[in-house]
Design an enzyme around this catalytic site. Structure first.
Site, PDB file in Angstrom:
ATOM      1  N   GLY A  97       0.812  -1.213   0.000  1.00  0.00           N
ATOM      2  CA  GLY A  97       0.000   0.000   0.000  1.00  0.00           C
ATOM      3  C   GLY A  97       0.845   1.262   0.000  1.00  0.00           C
ATOM      4  O   GLY A  97       0.420   2.309  -0.497  1.00  0.00           O
ATOM      5  N   GLU A 100       1.855   1.879  -3.460  1.00  0.00           N
ATOM      6  CA  GLU A 100       0.645   2.291  -4.175  1.00  0.00           C
ATOM      7  C   GLU A 100       0.303   3.754  -3.859  1.00  0.00           C
ATOM      8  O   GLU A 100      -0.111   4.507  -4.738  1.00  0.00           O
ATOM      9  CB  GLU A 100      -0.509   1.347  -3.818  1.00  0.00           C
ATOM     10  CG  GLU A 100      -0.293  -0.037  -4.459  1.00  0.00           C
ATOM     11  CD  GLU A 100      -1.163  -1.139  -3.861  1.00  0.00           C
ATOM     12  OE1 GLU A 100      -1.263  -1.207  -2.620  1.00  0.00           O
ATOM     13  OE2 GLU A 100      -1.742  -1.930  -4.634  1.00  0.00           O
TER      14      GLU A 100
END
Lengths: 606, 379, 263
Positions: free
Chosen positions: A456, A459
């Site tokens: 994450g 990301e």
């Protein structure tokens, strides 16, 4: 063996003021604590100092041990050694850190000899060896030309003094919790072999410029004696000395014994501010080894800019007077890691948000969890992104991670293991929505990636427009190792940035890559030394801000929208936004200024 | 056979170098431009013992040897050839005459203050019409009672502007040619001794180098070195020793220029790389360092021979001949390596190039050196 | 009074340069010098000797045989005798092991006061002085700039970043001196020649073994170990900012000053 693996930080206070280096050590200790899984303990010695304990907690201490005794009011080797040694012996910490100041460098060696353990001096970086959880301490040697990594395998605690100014303090968090413990130490057996007769607070004036830590140098471009007076003022505000190039000496603006260069003195101060100095090789030879070189010159092709760490193209007579004021103000205010004009949004636990002069800082603030993303953190990011969407006064958003170790190490897996299908879908949807909104913000979003950007975290980084990485950063999409796939945009955004080949390799292997490798495959724009990251990102933001804000926003829009369509449609988008530029005054001013060969003034149109 | 310096010699070399870098180098440019030697610097060097190196402690000297002296000459001349000649004339020419040929009284009275750092000496041999042909002296000395009365004039007398003690050569017997020359110790403030203006020169401009007018100068009889007619021999002996010093000075000038050039070529970038990266630069530097090392070994050989009390006049001549040629070639190439900056006064190499020239001229020209060397080879 | 001065021979790091092409350390031709702070220590000892009649200065260095030249220089500066502490067994010692060995040597020689430099320019640790004092169980004051004798004690000026402490410290004690301790006087040629005649003594492991635990010296007795070393990355290209308003320029400069901890 005792299981206590605490990290002790010796908190240095002088006259009741905690020294900056101690905050920095608390920040560093926090990132180390994560790797060895124990708490950060601040030790403060002094007289009537208990009130300071709270501050230490806000800056990262989980526990504060206070030894309050009149004998500890001023630093003295024996009383401080005794207190520290007793605390270390009774609690057996894993690591003890000191600031490499004239106090830490006196106290540390005495303690190390008393308990017979190793001490590494003047470290500039610390990390935990993943194999045996030992501390690796990096320090410069040989006059700073060589870096040595030192370990202390068989003795505990592992001790180090850390150079002030290299570690990152955490941002002040008033909601942080911790405990304060008072410990009494018996000092009755300390003799009178050593006594302080007098305390003299002064700074001896240095007149030999070669011995000065800060030098303000002036050249031909200074123009006259009056302007040199201004440099003098800048130098004295900094607590340094003024110097000049040969041209300045020959013009009679400054004495010959203050000449720097081939025919003058060789200087190596911590800071050299070159004002109106073109930078001929004869001058540069005398100052190029300065710790930091800042050059201000009207001529952007001046060779001085080749050796400057920071070059500012501009007029010294307009820049220096406000600079003097700013320095005075900063000196008067002392330590403050949050810009005074910043606006802090209360009620958020996991992120810090503040703004200053057109730049907004969004800091993921869970250093203990390597800034891992949980549901609450994502919601808070979303809330801030919503605020920014309509924020006309902000042009650049900087996204960063608190502490020195991680940008964002991933999603908070501990919270995910019990999720059912619906909850799994929900968290992915939430993250994707927030990241897409971030990407679509009208402002330019820069990711300052200081450490791990995994899963994450990567990301989130990819949702930024520009990524600048510290050389310490690591990137990866390790989801497959957990039986998952990237779910916050990773399978889609990564291939759009680095192409399908690299994207698949990264996702299928789940392996981490270094910052250099990330740069090679185009995942980040630049790799910079860790200590320079904030500055490089700030400089970049400043460069963007100096341009027309409407144009920058339209350009972002055009690039963003064009990225999802074929070339024909993309060109149509560009054509639309280009045309749009002509509807505002900003472009008129820009083009007019260009024709008139002056600098455009975009300020009024923001 | 061993080319290594002893730890004492290394320590001395290091000390000379630090002194030269810190005290002399910063003043060299200014002294050259003002054509004036800095007397405070002179005093500092005297305090450190630079003016009495190869003389015994018994007379207030440092108690070292010729090797210790040539190391000093090289290190000082690396940064400033004028400082080198100032020491050299005092040490090799003036003091050696008294040390080698003086009576005990003369040594106590004149040598002691010269080598313990309180006084400066000079050596007046050359005359307007007697250069390489030193035998053609015209200055006369006539005995009148307890005094010799001297008349004449001398030129190119190094250190004369601030010297306390002069060695003056004069003819006591015109008929005997070189055997009619005698040497006198003369106090600088004697009536009849007039030091003229500094002679404007191409190089070693910081050193003092004046014309000396001698008019009815009364010199006490006991100030004559040895006996009447032995002056020429004294002068030649002093010059033999002096040449080792000039050889060392030449090595210093060359090494100093090369050091400057090496630093410059590492820093200076042209065509996108440091000019040190070009083969032409590397080869030039390699050639120069080789020649300098050769010259230095010749200097050390001569110095060791002198310390070992062996015959050394041919060795001294060789080290001066070769050393001075190397100094001239190296400084010229260094100016070329620095290009326009080399020619400018911003960098010291142009001064070094001007300074180098004199080493082929004074204390015996290169041509005289060749005569000496050829003479020793008996051809 | 018996004054002991510890000196270290170090490479002159101000002359160390990096090869601009390979970015490696150029080690060849670097001169060895007496560490500058230690030289200040010698000056301090000479000053102390002037103040206390009948004092004798002994200079000590631990290191290989080449360190003799540093001791010779100290003798040329006016120290009376020198000791070289040298043994293969001492090799690889870190600061703790070094201070253990030196403390044993100092104890063997005997002292009223010990003076060391604050730190050495090659390692910059500033540890050996205080550690010696701890091993010998005597008090110390580091960062000493000036001092005078006051009966059975010294009154010293101890430097901090922001202040000085005037401290009275009783003998026996240890001081660590800072460079700039008075003016460093030059040697004299005569002094160097004279030093050649002064005695240099040697202490090895055998001489000190009664005072030393073999497990506390050399590589084995050193808690810290070097994992690896590397040359520092070259200075990265600087940033050039143009077209800024005055405020932005001031902000950019202020950010640098804060980053460099100048403010």
């Amino acid at each position: 063996m005792k299981l206590s693996k605490d990290i002790y930080v010796f908190i240095e206070q002088r006259d009741g003021i905690i020294q900056n280096v101690s905050y920095e050590l608390l920040g560093e200790a926090n990132s180390l604590a994560e790797d060895i899984g124990q708490k950060v303990v601040g030790i403060i010695l002094g007289s009537e100092i208990e009130v300071m304990a709270k501050n230490l907690i806000m800056y990262g201490a989980d526990e504060v041990i206070v030894v309050d005794h009149p004998i500890l009011k001023e630093y003295m080797t024996e009383s401080y050694t005794k207190a520290m040694t007793e605390l270390i012996k009774s609690n057996e910490p894993e690591i003890v850190l000191f600031g490499a100041t004239s106090i830490g460098r006196d106290l540390g060696p005495r303690i190390s000899a008393r308990i017979r353990t190793g001490l590494t001096a003047d470290c500039t970086s610390l990390c935990i060896d993943p194999k045996n959880k030992g501390l690796h301490m990096t320090r410069p040697a040989f006059g700073g030309n060589l870096m040595a990594v030192i370990k202390c395998e068989n003795h505990r605690p592992q001790m180090a003094t850390i150079r002030p100014g290299v570690m990152q303090a955490m941002e002040k968090d008033e909601n942080r919790k911790g405990i304060v413990r008072n410990v009494a130490i018996d000092f009755s057996n300390i003799g009178n072999e050593v006594e302080i007769l007098e305390i003299i607070k002064k700074n001896k004036k240095v007149t030999d410029i070669a011995k000065s830590k800060y030098i303000v140098g002036g050249g031909r471009g200074v123009g006259n004696t009056k302007n040199f007076e201004m440099l003098n003022k800048l130098a004295s505000t900094l607590g340094g000395e003024v110097a000049g190039s040969r041209a300045a000496v020959e013009a009679g603006w400054i004495d010959a014994d203050r000449q720097v260069g081939q025919t003058g003195k060789n200087v190596k101060p911590d800071l050299y501010i070159a004002c109106g100095i073109s930078g001929a090789i004869q001058h540069v030879a005398g100052m190029e080894n300065s710790g930091m070189i800042i050059a201000i010159n009207k001529n952007e092709t001046a060779p001085i800019f080749d050796v400057a760490d920071l070059g500012v193209v501009g007029d010294i007579t307009t820049i220096i007077p406000p600079l003097i004021e700013a320095i005075k103000k900063a000196k008067a205010e002392g330590m403050d890691y949050i810009a005074p004009s910043s606006l802090k949004y209360m009620g958020m636990e996991n992120i810090l948000f503040n703004k200053k002069d057109g730049i907004a800082y969004l800091t993921i603030n869970r250093p203990r969890f390597l800034n891992a993303l949980n549901r609450k953190t994502l919601l808070e990011i979303g809330a801030v992104v919503d605020l920014l969407e309509n924020d006309e006064s902000t042009l650049v958003v900087i996204v960063r991670g608190a502490g020195g170790r991680a940008f964002v190490a991933g999603a908070d897996i501990s919270k995910m293991q019990d999720m059912n299908v619906e909850e799994g879908e929900e968290i992915s949807t939430l993250a994707q929505t927030v990241f897409s909104k971030l990407k679509k913000l009208p402002q330019v979003v820069i990711g300052a990636i200081n450490g791990y950007a995994l899963g994450g975290g990567n990301e989130l980084a990819m949702a930024c427009d520009i990524r600048i990485a510290s050389s310490r950063a690591k990137f990866g999409q390790p989801e497959v190792k957990l039986g998952l796939i990237p779910g916050f945009g990773g399978t889609q955004r990564l291939q759009r940035i680095v192409g399908q080949g690299y994207s698949k390799e990264l996702i299928f292997t789940g392996e981490m890559i270094s910052a250099e490798e990330a740069y090679r495959i185009g995942l980040v724009n630049r790799v910079v030394p860790p200590e320079a990251l904030n500055r490089v990102v700030n400089d970049l933001a400043l460069k963007i801000i100096s341009n027309g804000s409407k144009a920058v926003k339209l350009a972002k829009k055009s690039i963003n929208e064009g990225g999802n369509v074929d070339l024909e449609s993309g060109l149509a988008i560009e054509n639309r936004d280009w045309t749009n530029c002509f509807t505002n005054e900003e472009s008129k001013e820009g083009m007019k200024a260009f024709v008139e060969k002056r600098k455009a003034n975009f300020k009024d149109f923001k | 056979m061993n080319f290594n310096l002893t730890s004492t010699q290394k320590l001395l070399q290091d000390f000379y170098q630090r002194f030269a870098e810190k005290e002399i180098k910063p003043l060299a440019k200014k002294m050259d431009e003002e054509e004036r030697y800095d007397l405070e610097l002179l005093e500092k060097m005297q305090k450190c013992g630079f003016f009495g190196i190869p003389y015994s402690k018994e007379y207030g000297g440092a108690g070292a040897d010729t090797m210790a002296y040539v190391l000093c000459m090289e290190e000082v001349s690396k940064v400033d050839a004028s400082s080198g000649i100032t020491i050299s004339v005092h040490t090799s020419l003036c003091c050696s005459c008294i040390s080698d040929f003086g009576t005990e009284d003369q040594k106590q009275k004149y040598l002691r203050p010269l080598v313990d750092g309180s006084k400066i000496g000079c050596f007046s041999l050359t005359e307007p019409n007697a250069g390489s042909d030193a035998g053609g002296q015209q200055t006369s000395a006539v005995l009148e009672g307890d005094y010799y009365i001297l008349n004449g004039s001398k030129v190119f007398t190094t250190n004369s502007g601030f010297a306390d003690t002069f060695i003056i050569f004069a003819v006591t017997d015109k008929a005997s040619g070189t055997d009619g020359i005698s040497a006198f110790i003369v106090e600088g403030d004697s009536p009849g001794l007039t030091v003229g203006a500094n002679m404007p020169r191409m190089g070693i401009r910081a050193s003092s180098n004046c014309e000396v007018a001698i008019n009815n100068l009364k010199v006490p009889k006991e100030n004559m070195l040895r006996r009447e007619g032995e002056g020429f021999e004294i002068a030649l002996k002093a010059l033999d020793g002096g040449r080792i010093g000039i050889g060392a000075q030449s090595v210093g000038i060359a090494q100093g220029a090369l050091n400057e050039a090496m630093q410059y070529v590492r820093e200076r970038k042209q065509f996108g790389k440091p000019i040190a990266a070009f083969q032409n630069t590397k080869f030039k530097i390699a050639e120069m360092q080789t020649k300098i090392d050769g010259a230095r070994l010749l200097v050390w050989r001569a110095a060791l021979a002198k310390d070992d009390k062996k015959e050394y006049s041919d060795l001294a001549a060789m080290c001066k001949l070769f050393g001075s040629e190397v100094a001239n070639e190296v400084t010229r190439v260094c100016v070329q390596l620095l290009g326009g900056y080399g020619y400018s006064r911003e960098y010291p190499v142009e001064r070094m190039m001007r300074d180098a020239k004199i080493t082929e001229i004074y204390e015996g020209t290169s041509e005289v050196m060749k005569m000496v060397i050829a003479g020793s080879l008996k051809i | 009074m018996k004054i002991l001065v510890c000196v270290k021979q170090v490479p002159d790091t101000s002359e160390v340069t990096l090869d601009p092409i390979t970015n490696t350390l150029i080690r060849k031709g670097i001169k060895s010098i007496i560490n500058p702070d230690d030289k200040a220590g010698i000056e301090a000892a000479l000053k102390l000797k002037d103040q206390v009649e009948g004092s004798q200065i002994t200079v000590i260095s631990m290191g290989p045989k080449q360190a003799e030249i540093a001791l010779r220089e100290a003798l040329a500066m006016g120290c009376d005798e020198g000791y070289l502490v040298s043994d293969r067994k001492f090799g690889g010692s870190d600061t703790l092991a070094t201070s253990t060995i030196l403390a044993a040597a100092l104890k063997k020689i005997g002292f009223d006061v010990i003076i060391t430099g604050r730190q050495a320019i090659d390692g910059d640790t500033a540890q050996v002085g205080p550690q010696i004092a701890e091993h010998l169980k005597i008090p110390h004051v580091s960062y000493v700039e000036e001092f005078e004798v006051d009966g059975d004690a010294l009154i010293v000026l101890r430097q901090f970043e922001d202040r000085y402490h005037k401290i009275r410290i009783k003998f026996p004690c240890l001081l660590t001196a800072i460079s700039g301790f008075g003016e460093i006087k030059y040697l004299t040629v005569a002094g160097v020649i004279e030093a050649e005649k002064k005695e240099l003594k040697y202490l090895n492991y055998e001489d000190l073994k009664d005072l030393l635990d073999e497990g506390c010296i050399g590589l084995k007795g050193s808690p810290t170990k070097v994992v690896k070393s590397y040359t520092k990355e070259q200075k990265s290209q600087g940033t050039l900012l143009k077209g800024l308003t005055t405020n932005e320029a001031v902000d950019a400069i202020m950010a640098r000053l804060k980053e460099g901890h100048i403010l």
